[in-house]
Design an enzyme around this catalytic site. Structure first.
Site, PDB file in Angstrom:
ATOM      1  N   ARG A  34       0.851  -1.189   0.000  1.00 26.90           N
ATOM      2  CA  ARG A  34       0.000   0.000   0.000  1.00 26.90           C
ATOM      3  C   ARG A  34       0.883   1.234   0.000  1.00 26.90           C
ATOM      4  O   ARG A  34       1.768   1.373   0.855  1.00 26.90           O
ATOM      5  CB  ARG A  34      -0.905  -0.009   1.232  1.00 26.90           C
ATOM      6  N   ARG A  75      -9.977  18.473   9.378  1.00 26.32           N
ATOM      7  CA  ARG A  75      -9.056  18.525  10.504  1.00 26.32           C
ATOM      8  C   ARG A  75      -9.133  19.861  11.237  1.00 26.32           C
ATOM      9  O   ARG A  75      -9.605  20.856  10.691  1.00 26.32           O
ATOM     10  CB  ARG A  75      -7.607  18.302  10.024  1.00 26.32           C
ATOM     11  N   THR A 281      -6.740  -1.608   9.802  1.00 29.86           N
ATOM     12  CA  THR A 281      -6.609  -0.683  10.935  1.00 29.86           C
ATOM     13  C   THR A 281      -6.324  -1.395  12.260  1.00 29.86           C
ATOM     14  O   THR A 281      -7.151  -2.169  12.753  1.00 29.86           O
ATOM     15  CB  THR A 281      -7.845   0.223  11.114  1.00 29.86           C
TER      16      THR A 281
END
Length: 486
Positions: A34, A75, A281
């Site tokens: 990835r 954010r 995750t």
């Protein structure tokens, strides 16, 4: 030879830039890498993709390359002192017009201008992966006033989620659109789209990739609460080639208690709808610093395998961790152990369903015969990879070898559970019997079978025709050269 069936996806980063480390990861059982486009430059990602493909060739392997798009950045801004500490009950505000570098104990800016429009009093904002919980008390202009429900340290540029979902940010940002062009230049095998809200997000990403000359499979990262509505989820899955259960943001939006059943639902729906699925995750997060996983992590990986996931993914464990090769080795060992359980080798997939395509019917018939004949291996001569994908939807302990002349197809199947790519070509001058002999000889050369083993071969009457699989042949290795042409 013993092989794990579940594939391992590992994120590349500073810890994997040493070729010796990356080669050790490949030898330990790595299947797909990835490239996280949230960090690093195009040149860095291109160098990593070239290095992994070079090392894969040296080791006689195929390794898929997945580009993971950053998606919308929702954010907080930065604080004047780098961080603050919020206490329970303390007021705090997020203001979309506040300077992004001027955060204080009372207020911080945000990169997400529509925040005051997308929220209302009573909503809960979750900051820093849910570590900080704020309840909105009122909204005035660009400022969202909150009360701290769960306090703690809050530092710069932390993510903002709305519990229950509903933030309207587009899935594909301008950066993502540029990065899709970069993915095409890298010749990525998969492109992962962050925060898709609907199937159209996946269709748009596919159109952009195609326009850039890319042919990668599209991966939908399921991380929004809205995507968990069954009708929406199925549409997103069908618009994709694979899905990723992105448990970080998804868990924040739907709540940790809802995450385990959500994971099982996504895996089940993906397999029913004939798509690959990645579980991601914090699967082995303690191994960022430790050489062995916790028992909880062992159970987490094993349960994903038993649920039927195609792949399990490592993030910080390999990108910035101390022991990238050891974590891949540990994950491979856990996957193989879970796969030996009977529940991981049985399936009632589509047992009462009709088939639309001839090659799909061949794939299902092959798996039924293989599971009941105790076949040693399945060899699928394939152009597009569809037949081995359909086969891999059936839980089985039997290896499926995808024999293809197309390097794109061989790299694509690196994500499919129980499917192993082999470079192979059949001449148009070869009759069916000659092709069968060559396939068996290749499997023997690979060490996959030996004399006396039963195998099943699937192929098409016309070599090179995608979607043309219409033949299933059962052979016994060693006596196959005495059989007639069919």
């Amino acid at each position: 030879m013993n092989k794990k069936r579940t594939k391992i996806v590992a994120t590349l980063g500073p810890s994997t830039d040493d070729p010796k480390v990356l080669e050790a990861m490949i030898q330990a059982g790595l299947d797909v890498v990835r490239l996280n486009f949230s960090h690093g430059s195009f040149e860095e990602h291109q160098e990593r993709a070239e290095m992994v493909r070079d090392l894969a060739r040296r080791n006689g392997r195929q390794i898929g390359v997945m580009v993971d798009l950053q998606g919308p950045k929702i954010r907080t801004g930065r604080f004047l002192d780098g961080k603050i500490n919020l206490r329970e009950g303390e007021p705090f505000a997020i203001d979309s017009s506040w300077p992004l570098t001027g955060g204080t104990q009372e207020c911080v800016g945000t990169t997400y201008e529509p925040l005051p429009v997308d929220t209302k009093p009573g909503d809960h904002l979750l900051l820093d992966d849910g570590r900080i919980v704020l309840e909105i008390t009122q909204i005035k202009g660009t400022r969202v006033y909150c009360k701290t429900l769960v306090g703690g340290e809050l530092s710069n540029n932390k993510g903002i989620n709305l519990k229950g979902g509903g933030l309207s940010a587009e899935a594909l940002t301008e950066k993502d659109k540029e990065d899709i062009i970069s993915a095409a230049r890298i010749q990525a095998d998969y492109v992962a789209v962050s925060f898709p809200r609907a199937a159209e997000d996946m269709h748009e990403a596919r159109r952009l990739l195609s326009a850039a000359g890319g042919r990668a499979g599209m991966v939908a990262k399921i991380e929004r609460a809205e995507a968990m509505q069954l009708e929406v989820l199925d549409a997103i899955i069908l618009a994709s080639d694979a899905v990723m259960i992105a448990r970080g943001d998804l868990g924040v939006e739907i709540g940790d208690e809802a995450l385990p059943p959500a994971q099982k639902t996504i895996i089940k729906r993906s397999r029913i709808l004939k798509r690959a699925v990645i579980t991601a995750t914090q699967m082995m997060e303690s191994m960022i610093h430790n050489q062995i996983p916790t028992r909880a992590e062992v159970f987490d990986v094993a349960n994903a395998v038993l649920d039927g996931t195609d792949a399990v993914m490592l993030s910080g464990e390999t990108a910035i961790g101390k022991y990238p090769a050891k974590v891949v080795e540990a994950m491979a060992r856990i996957c193989y152990g879970a796969e030996q359980q009977r529940i991981a080798q049985s399936s009632n997939y589509r047992i009462h369903s009709d088939f639309v395509y001839v090659d799909e019917a061949i794939a299902m018939a092959t798996m039924y015969a293989a599971n009941h004949l105790h076949v040693k291996a399945i060899a699928a001569l394939t152009e597009s990879g569809s037949t081995p994908l359909w086969m891999s939807r059936i839980s089985s302990g039997i290896p499926i070898y995808a024999l293809s002349r197309s390097i794109e197809t061989r790299r694509r199947v690196t994500l499919y559970r129980g499917v192993y790519p082999i470079s192979f070509d059949v001449s148009e001058a070869d009759d069916s019997l000659t092709a069968n002999h060559k396939i068996v000889d290749e499997l023997k050369r690979q060490g996959a079978v030996e004399d006396g083993d039963l195998i099943i071969i699937t192929k098409g009457d016309i070599p090179g025709l995608g979607g043309g699989t219409n033949v299933m042949k059962i052979l016994q290795v060693g006596s196959h050269k005495n059989l007639s042409t069919t």
